[in-house]
Design a protein around this motif. Structure first.
Motif, mmCIF file in Angstrom:
data_model
loop_
_atom_site.group_PDB
_atom_site.id
_atom_site.type_symbol
_atom_site.label_atom_id
_atom_site.label_comp_id
_atom_site.label_asym_id
_atom_site.label_seq_id
_atom_site.Cartn_x
_atom_site.Cartn_y
_atom_site.Cartn_z
ATOM 1 N N GLN A 59 0.889 -1.028 0.037
ATOM 2 C CA GLN A 59 -0.011 -0.025 -0.015
ATOM 3 C C GLN A 59 0.859 1.236 -0.133
ATOM 4 O OE1 GLN A 59 -2.324 -0.849 3.462
ATOM 5 N NE2 GLN A 59 -3.861 -1.765 2.229
ATOM 6 N N SER A 60 1.838 1.215 0.863
ATOM 7 C CA SER A 60 2.799 2.344 0.811
ATOM 8 C C SER A 60 3.538 2.770 -0.548
ATOM 9 C CB SER A 60 4.085 2.155 2.153
ATOM 10 O OG SER A 60 3.389 2.200 3.354
ATOM 11 N N ALA A 61 3.976 1.677 -1.039
ATOM 12 C CA ALA A 61 4.568 1.531 -2.437
ATOM 13 C C ALA A 61 3.523 2.303 -3.158
ATOM 14 C CB ALA A 61 5.014 0.351 -3.034
ATOM 15 N N LYS A 62 2.283 1.900 -3.396
ATOM 16 C CA LYS A 62 1.385 2.329 -4.224
ATOM 17 C C LYS A 62 1.355 4.064 -4.053
ATOM 18 C CE LYS A 62 -1.133 -1.619 -5.302
ATOM 19 N NZ LYS A 62 -2.643 -2.322 -5.233
ATOM 20 N N VAL A 63 1.400 4.204 -2.826
ATOM 21 C CA VAL A 63 1.004 5.878 -2.556
ATOM 22 C C VAL A 63 2.342 6.664 -2.924
ATOM 23 C CG1 VAL A 63 0.786 7.383 -0.808
ATOM 24 C CG2 VAL A 63 -0.596 5.307 -0.688
ATOM 25 N N LEU A 64 3.558 5.884 -2.805
ATOM 26 C CA LEU A 64 4.688 6.746 -2.879
ATOM 27 C C LEU A 64 5.143 6.759 -4.493
ATOM 28 C CD1 LEU A 64 6.750 5.983 0.259
ATOM 29 C CD2 LEU A 64 5.757 7.909 -0.255
ATOM 30 N N THR A 65 4.928 5.662 -5.175
ATOM 31 C CA THR A 65 5.262 5.607 -6.769
ATOM 32 C C THR A 65 4.967 6.682 -7.522
ATOM 33 O OG1 THR A 65 5.193 3.246 -6.513
ATOM 34 C CG2 THR A 65 5.032 4.341 -8.661
ATOM 35 N N PRO A 66 3.859 7.619 -7.176
ATOM 36 C CA PRO A 66 3.646 8.568 -8.128
ATOM 37 C C PRO A 66 4.631 9.684 -7.780
ATOM 38 C CG PRO A 66 1.412 7.815 -7.218
ATOM 39 C CD PRO A 66 2.397 7.145 -6.624
ATOM 40 N N MET A 67 4.923 9.839 -6.347
ATOM 41 C CA MET A 67 5.745 11.043 -6.048
ATOM 42 C C MET A 67 7.109 10.724 -6.679
ATOM 43 S SD MET A 67 4.747 12.029 -2.384
ATOM 44 C CE MET A 67 5.908 13.346 -2.773
ATOM 45 N N LEU A 68 7.537 9.532 -6.771
ATOM 46 C CA LEU A 68 9.076 9.455 -7.384
ATOM 47 C C LEU A 68 9.042 9.821 -8.818
ATOM 48 C CD1 LEU A 68 9.570 5.579 -6.229
ATOM 49 C CD2 LEU A 68 10.300 7.754 -5.047
ATOM 50 N N ASN A 69 8.136 10.219 -9.449
ATOM 51 C CA ASN A 69 7.963 10.797 -11.040
ATOM 52 C C ASN A 69 8.180 12.350 -10.673
ATOM 53 O OD1 ASN A 69 7.861 8.355 -11.975
ATOM 54 N ND2 ASN A 69 5.540 8.521 -11.915
ATOM 55 N N LYS A 70 8.473 12.985 -9.627
ATOM 56 C CA LYS A 70 8.680 14.251 -9.245
ATOM 57 C C LYS A 70 9.929 14.587 -8.730
ATOM 58 C CE LYS A 70 3.937 15.791 -8.568
ATOM 59 N NZ LYS A 70 3.158 16.819 -7.564
ATOM 60 N N PRO A 71 10.898 15.437 -9.100
ATOM 61 C CA PRO A 71 12.003 15.780 -8.623
ATOM 62 C C PRO A 71 11.770 16.553 -7.065
ATOM 63 C CG PRO A 71 11.560 17.087 -10.300
ATOM 64 C CD PRO A 71 10.619 16.346 -10.486
ATOM 65 N N LEU A 72 12.734 16.321 -6.193
ATOM 66 C CA LEU A 72 12.577 16.953 -4.971
ATOM 67 C C LEU A 72 13.465 18.210 -4.809
ATOM 68 C CD1 LEU A 72 11.591 17.111 -1.920
ATOM 69 C CD2 LEU A 72 13.644 15.501 -1.258
ATOM 70 N N MET A 73 12.925 19.451 -4.344
ATOM 71 C CA MET A 73 13.694 20.634 -4.419
ATOM 72 C C MET A 73 13.689 21.197 -3.013
ATOM 73 S SD MET A 73 12.966 23.771 -6.855
ATOM 74 C CE MET A 73 12.805 25.515 -6.240
ATOM 75 N N ALA A 101 7.147 24.754 -10.778
ATOM 76 C CA ALA A 101 7.079 24.372 -9.173
ATOM 77 C C ALA A 101 6.080 23.038 -9.024
ATOM 78 C CB ALA A 101 6.737 25.330 -8.392
ATOM 79 N N GLU A 102 4.734 23.216 -9.647
ATOM 80 C CA GLU A 102 3.659 22.113 -9.448
ATOM 81 C C GLU A 102 4.145 20.924 -9.786
ATOM 82 O OE1 GLU A 102 0.486 23.609 -11.762
ATOM 83 O OE2 GLU A 102 0.492 25.444 -10.621
ATOM 84 N N LYS A 103 5.444 20.841 -10.653
ATOM 85 C CA LYS A 103 5.961 19.407 -11.114
ATOM 86 C C LYS A 103 6.810 18.976 -10.145
ATOM 87 C CE LYS A 103 4.817 20.358 -15.880
ATOM 88 N NZ LYS A 103 5.167 20.625 -17.092
ATOM 89 N N PHE A 104 7.251 19.765 -8.925
ATOM 90 C CA PHE A 104 8.327 19.534 -8.082
ATOM 91 C C PHE A 104 7.491 18.987 -6.755
ATOM 92 C CE2 PHE A 104 10.914 21.559 -10.964
ATOM 93 C CZ PHE A 104 12.139 20.790 -10.671
ATOM 94 N N ILE A 105 8.249 18.259 -5.794
ATOM 95 C CA ILE A 105 8.003 18.201 -4.449
ATOM 96 C C ILE A 105 8.874 19.229 -3.894
ATOM 97 C CG2 ILE A 105 8.166 16.638 -2.414
ATOM 98 C CD1 ILE A 105 8.278 14.296 -4.307
ATOM 99 N N LEU A 106 8.299 20.214 -3.414
ATOM 100 C CA LEU A 106 8.915 21.391 -2.628
ATOM 101 C C LEU A 106 9.089 21.200 -1.106
ATOM 102 C CD1 LEU A 106 7.525 24.558 -4.725
ATOM 103 C CD2 LEU A 106 9.655 23.423 -5.048
ATOM 104 N N LEU A 107 10.225 21.364 -0.465
ATOM 105 C CA LEU A 107 10.340 21.211 0.823
ATOM 106 C C LEU A 107 11.149 22.358 1.482
ATOM 107 C CD1 LEU A 107 10.187 19.526 3.474
ATOM 108 C CD2 LEU A 107 12.237 18.466 3.008
ATOM 109 N N ASN A 108 10.297 23.233 2.072
ATOM 110 C CA ASN A 108 10.927 24.306 2.608
ATOM 111 C C ASN A 108 11.202 23.954 4.034
ATOM 112 O OD1 ASN A 108 10.174 26.619 0.636
ATOM 113 N ND2 ASN A 108 7.914 25.911 0.790
#
Length: 175
Positions: A59-73, A101-108
């Motif tokens: 279940q976790s992998a299914k949730v996290l997989t879409p995020m792996l297609n976004k770069p992290l900034m 920026a919408e195509k990134f995972i942004l971590l402030n």
């Protein structure tokens, strides 16, 4: 030192989960508004089988997989730093950056960390790091300073935009 690196990784995971929850919320509202849920039909007296519950890791992998297609900034800044505030203002006003920026995972991060992975060339703000899916800092995507590789100033906004484009291209070609 080990506790602080665990804390950094914990914060990174929290940020990823928050971003996922936000994305999942968007998808759920689209699905529910698009078609109403139909009631489940009853079987005609035949024995029905239910799917076994999925493993939590699956279940976790299914949730996290879409995020792996976004770069992290990761954006390190401080609320009381005039340089951070100036960059934040230019960043927010740049329409192309906002769209990309919408195509990134942004971590402030609004605090300084002692984790050497998040401050590879020193602790200064503002500092912007691009992270690949293996959670490695991209040393090939940097600002214009040789002594502060990940520093950006308001006048560097076009360089930041091109580095964001570069991060997107590298993510697509390296996956």
């Amino acid at each position: 030192a080990m506790e602080k690196s665990y804390m950094s990784m914990f914060l990174l995971l929290v940020a990823i989960c928050c971003a996922l929850a936000k994305d999942m919320g968007k998808k759920e509202t689209k699905e529910t508004t698009a078609k109403p849920k139909l009631p489940q039909t009853l079987s005609r007296g035949k024995k029905t089988t239910t799917k076994p519950k999925q493993n939590k890791k699956v279940q976790s992998a299914k949730v996290l997989t879409p995020m792996l297609n976004k770069p992290l900034m990761i954006i390190h800044h401080l609320d009381d730093c005039p340089h951070s505030q100036a960059l934040k203002k230019v960043f927010a006003e740049h329409k192309d950056i906002q769209k990309l920026a919408e195509k990134f995972i942004l971590l402030n991060l609004v605090y300084e960390t002692t984790d050497k992975n998040l401050s590879p060339d020193g602790q200064y703000v503002p500092r912007i790091l691009f992270i690949d899916p293996s959670l490695t800092v991209r040393a090939d995507i940097t600002g214009r300073y040789s002594n502060r590789l990940y520093a950006y100033e308001p006048s560097d906004i076009s360089l930041l935009y091109s580095n964001m484009q570069k991060a997107m291209k590298l993510l697509k070609t390296e996956l």
